[in-house]
Motif scaffolding. Structure first.
Motif, PDB file in Angstrom:
ATOM      1  N   GLY A   1      31.639  38.618 -13.754  1.00  0.00           N
ATOM      2  CA  GLY A   1      31.535  37.169 -13.634  1.00  0.00           C
ATOM      3  C   GLY A   1      32.781  36.531 -13.042  1.00  0.00           C
ATOM      4  O   GLY A   1      32.697  35.629 -12.216  1.00  0.00           O
ATOM      5  N   LEU A   2      33.953  37.016 -13.464  1.00  0.00           N
ATOM      6  CA  LEU A   2      35.205  36.469 -12.922  1.00  0.00           C
ATOM      7  C   LEU A   2      35.316  36.704 -11.418  1.00  0.00           C
ATOM      8  O   LEU A   2      35.865  35.877 -10.694  1.00  0.00           O
ATOM      9  CB  LEU A   2      36.412  37.093 -13.628  1.00  0.00           C
ATOM     10  N   LYS A   3      34.789  37.834 -10.950  1.00  0.00           N
ATOM     11  CA  LYS A   3      34.834  38.149  -9.518  1.00  0.00           C
ATOM     12  C   LYS A   3      33.686  37.517  -8.748  1.00  0.00           C
ATOM     13  O   LYS A   3      33.659  37.591  -7.521  1.00  0.00           O
ATOM     14  CB  LYS A   3      34.780  39.661  -9.318  1.00  0.00           C
ATOM     15  N   GLY A   4      32.713  36.920  -9.456  1.00  0.00           N
ATOM     16  CA  GLY A   4      31.556  36.327  -8.791  1.00  0.00           C
ATOM     17  C   GLY A   4      30.603  37.378  -8.259  1.00  0.00           C
ATOM     18  O   GLY A   4      29.925  37.169  -7.255  1.00  0.00           O
ATOM     19  N   ARG A   5      30.529  38.511  -8.931  1.00  0.00           N
ATOM     20  CA  ARG A   5      29.668  39.615  -8.511  1.00  0.00           C
ATOM     21  C   ARG A   5      28.382  39.645  -9.342  1.00  0.00           C
ATOM     22  O   ARG A   5      28.318  39.091 -10.436  1.00  0.00           O
ATOM     23  CB  ARG A   5      30.396  40.954  -8.653  1.00  0.00           C
ATOM     24  N   CYS A   6      27.402  40.332  -8.831  1.00  0.00           N
ATOM     25  CA  CYS A   6      26.112  40.467  -9.501  1.00  0.00           C
ATOM     26  C   CYS A   6      26.307  41.113 -10.870  1.00  0.00           C
ATOM     27  O   CYS A   6      26.981  42.133 -10.989  1.00  0.00           O
ATOM     28  CB  CYS A   6      25.180  41.318  -8.643  1.00  0.00           C
ATOM     29  N   PRO A   7      25.690  40.541 -11.922  1.00  0.00           N
ATOM     30  CA  PRO A   7      25.862  41.121 -13.247  1.00  0.00           C
ATOM     31  C   PRO A   7      25.091  42.427 -13.448  1.00  0.00           C
ATOM     32  O   PRO A   7      25.348  43.146 -14.407  1.00  0.00           O
ATOM     33  CB  PRO A   7      25.341  40.033 -14.187  1.00  0.00           C
ATOM     34  N   ARG A   8      24.173  42.746 -12.544  1.00  0.00           N
ATOM     35  CA  ARG A   8      23.426  43.990 -12.696  1.00  0.00           C
ATOM     36  C   ARG A   8      24.061  45.149 -11.943  1.00  0.00           C
ATOM     37  O   ARG A   8      24.239  46.224 -12.482  1.00  0.00           O
ATOM     38  CB  ARG A   8      21.974  43.805 -12.243  1.00  0.00           C
ATOM     39  N   CYS A   9      24.428  44.925 -10.676  1.00  0.00           N
ATOM     40  CA  CYS A   9      24.970  46.036  -9.882  1.00  0.00           C
ATOM     41  C   CYS A   9      26.482  45.957  -9.696  1.00  0.00           C
ATOM     42  O   CYS A   9      27.131  46.953  -9.413  1.00  0.00           O
ATOM     43  CB  CYS A   9      24.284  46.115  -8.524  1.00  0.00           C
TER      44      CYS A   9
ATOM     45  N   ASP B   1      26.398  31.529  -3.419  1.00  0.00           N
ATOM     46  CA  ASP B   1      26.088  31.301  -2.016  1.00  0.00           C
ATOM     47  C   ASP B   1      27.152  30.413  -1.379  1.00  0.00           C
ATOM     48  O   ASP B   1      27.550  30.598  -0.252  1.00  0.00           O
ATOM     49  CB  ASP B   1      24.712  30.651  -1.891  1.00  0.00           C
ATOM     50  N   GLY B   2      27.612  29.439  -2.103  1.00  0.00           N
ATOM     51  CA  GLY B   2      28.683  28.557  -1.670  1.00  0.00           C
ATOM     52  C   GLY B   2      29.782  28.610  -2.714  1.00  0.00           C
ATOM     53  O   GLY B   2      30.019  29.649  -3.320  1.00  0.00           O
ATOM     54  N   TYR B   3      30.406  27.462  -2.949  1.00  0.00           N
ATOM     55  CA  TYR B   3      31.472  27.457  -3.945  1.00  0.00           C
ATOM     56  C   TYR B   3      30.913  27.560  -5.363  1.00  0.00           C
ATOM     57  O   TYR B   3      31.402  28.328  -6.170  1.00  0.00           O
ATOM     58  CB  TYR B   3      32.336  26.202  -3.796  1.00  0.00           C
ATOM     59  N   LEU B   4      29.868  26.774  -5.654  1.00  0.00           N
ATOM     60  CA  LEU B   4      29.267  26.813  -6.982  1.00  0.00           C
ATOM     61  C   LEU B   4      27.764  27.057  -6.983  1.00  0.00           C
ATOM     62  O   LEU B   4      27.173  27.214  -8.045  1.00  0.00           O
ATOM     63  CB  LEU B   4      29.545  25.500  -7.733  1.00  0.00           C
ATOM     64  N   SER B   5      27.131  27.070  -5.825  1.00  0.00           N
ATOM     65  CA  SER B   5      25.685  27.267  -5.799  1.00  0.00           C
ATOM     66  C   SER B   5      25.355  28.750  -5.915  1.00  0.00           C
ATOM     67  O   SER B   5      25.923  29.594  -5.224  1.00  0.00           O
ATOM     68  CB  SER B   5      25.073  26.667  -4.535  1.00  0.00           C
ATOM     69  N   VAL B   6      24.433  29.029  -6.816  1.00  0.00           N
ATOM     70  CA  VAL B   6      24.042  30.414  -7.100  1.00  0.00           C
ATOM     71  C   VAL B   6      22.992  30.853  -6.086  1.00  0.00           C
ATOM     72  O   VAL B   6      22.092  30.097  -5.738  1.00  0.00           O
ATOM     73  CB  VAL B   6      23.492  30.527  -8.538  1.00  0.00           C
ATOM     74  N   ARG B   7      23.112  32.090  -5.623  1.00  0.00           N
ATOM     75  CA  ARG B   7      22.144  32.654  -4.679  1.00  0.00           C
ATOM     76  C   ARG B   7      20.767  32.765  -5.322  1.00  0.00           C
ATOM     77  O   ARG B   7      20.629  32.765  -6.537  1.00  0.00           O
ATOM     78  CB  ARG B   7      22.576  34.060  -4.250  1.00  0.00           C
ATOM     79  N   GLN B   8      19.759  32.931  -4.472  1.00  0.00           N
ATOM     80  CA  GLN B   8      18.403  33.187  -4.964  1.00  0.00           C
ATOM     81  C   GLN B   8      18.297  34.588  -5.541  1.00  0.00           C
ATOM     82  O   GLN B   8      17.719  34.789  -6.589  1.00  0.00           O
ATOM     83  CB  GLN B   8      17.388  33.029  -3.814  1.00  0.00           C
TER      84      GLN B   8
ATOM     85  N   LYS C   1      31.882  29.768 -14.413  1.00  0.00           N
ATOM     86  CA  LYS C   1      30.441  29.737 -14.184  1.00  0.00           C
ATOM     87  C   LYS C   1      29.914  31.155 -13.981  1.00  0.00           C
ATOM     88  O   LYS C   1      28.853  31.513 -14.492  1.00  0.00           O
ATOM     89  CB  LYS C   1      30.105  28.864 -12.971  1.00  0.00           C
ATOM     90  N   GLY C   2      30.654  31.977 -13.258  1.00  0.00           N
ATOM     91  CA  GLY C   2      30.255  33.364 -13.065  1.00  0.00           C
ATOM     92  C   GLY C   2      30.188  34.125 -14.376  1.00  0.00           C
ATOM     93  O   GLY C   2      29.253  34.900 -14.609  1.00  0.00           O
ATOM     94  N   VAL C   3      31.163  33.911 -15.241  1.00  0.00           N
ATOM     95  CA  VAL C   3      31.164  34.584 -16.540  1.00  0.00           C
ATOM     96  C   VAL C   3      29.975  34.122 -17.377  1.00  0.00           C
ATOM     97  O   VAL C   3      29.302  34.943 -18.027  1.00  0.00           O
ATOM     98  CB  VAL C   3      32.496  34.344 -17.286  1.00  0.00           C
TER      99      VAL C   3
END
Length: 125
Positions: free
Chosen positions: A15-23, A30-37, A105-107
């Motif tokens: 979450g801290l790195k903004g990476r996918c929590p599954r892989c 997608d942007g600064y705070l918008s989450v990808r689909q 937010k990522g966490v």
């Protein structure tokens, strides 16, 4: 690296790195705070992700504690004019808030995935 079921990364570093929590490979934002689909690597649907106001509350507490503590220390130690407080604390508040909102937010989203959090429902009998 392909996703292997059961090989989820720890939620807080992901979450801290903004990476996918599954892989742990794909990008969450997608942007600064918008989450990808979806995750571009493992195709995880981010439809579950709803951090709501949680990150903002933590930002207010953390930044507020730091800035107010520093402002009080400066005031009692040196008694500077008001313009010094304005010149120091407004920019510091903005910079710190922008710096920590995305990782928080990522966490929150990674922890939602990790704990399989869902919206609360009332069951009627």
């Amino acid at each position: 690296m392909a996703y292997r079921p059961g090989s989820e990364p720890p939620p807080i570093p992901a979450g801290l790195k903004g990476r996918c929590p599954r892989c742990g490979e794909g990008h969450m934002f997608d942007g600064y705070l918008s989450v990808r689909q979806r995750c571009e690597v493992c195709d995880l649907d981010y439809g579950f992700a709803d951090a709501a106001d949680g990150p903002a509350v933590f930002v207010m507490f953390i930044v507020g504690f730091l800035v107010v503590g520093l402002a009080l220390w400066l005031e009692f130690a040196y008694t500077p004019p008001v313009w010094v407080h304005v010149a120091l604390w407004f920019p510091l508040t903005a910079i710190l808030s922008l710096a920590i909102i995305r990782p928080l937010k990522g966490v929150m989203i990674a922890l939602q995935y990790h704990h399989r959090a869902e919206e609360g429902r009332l069951e009627s009998k």
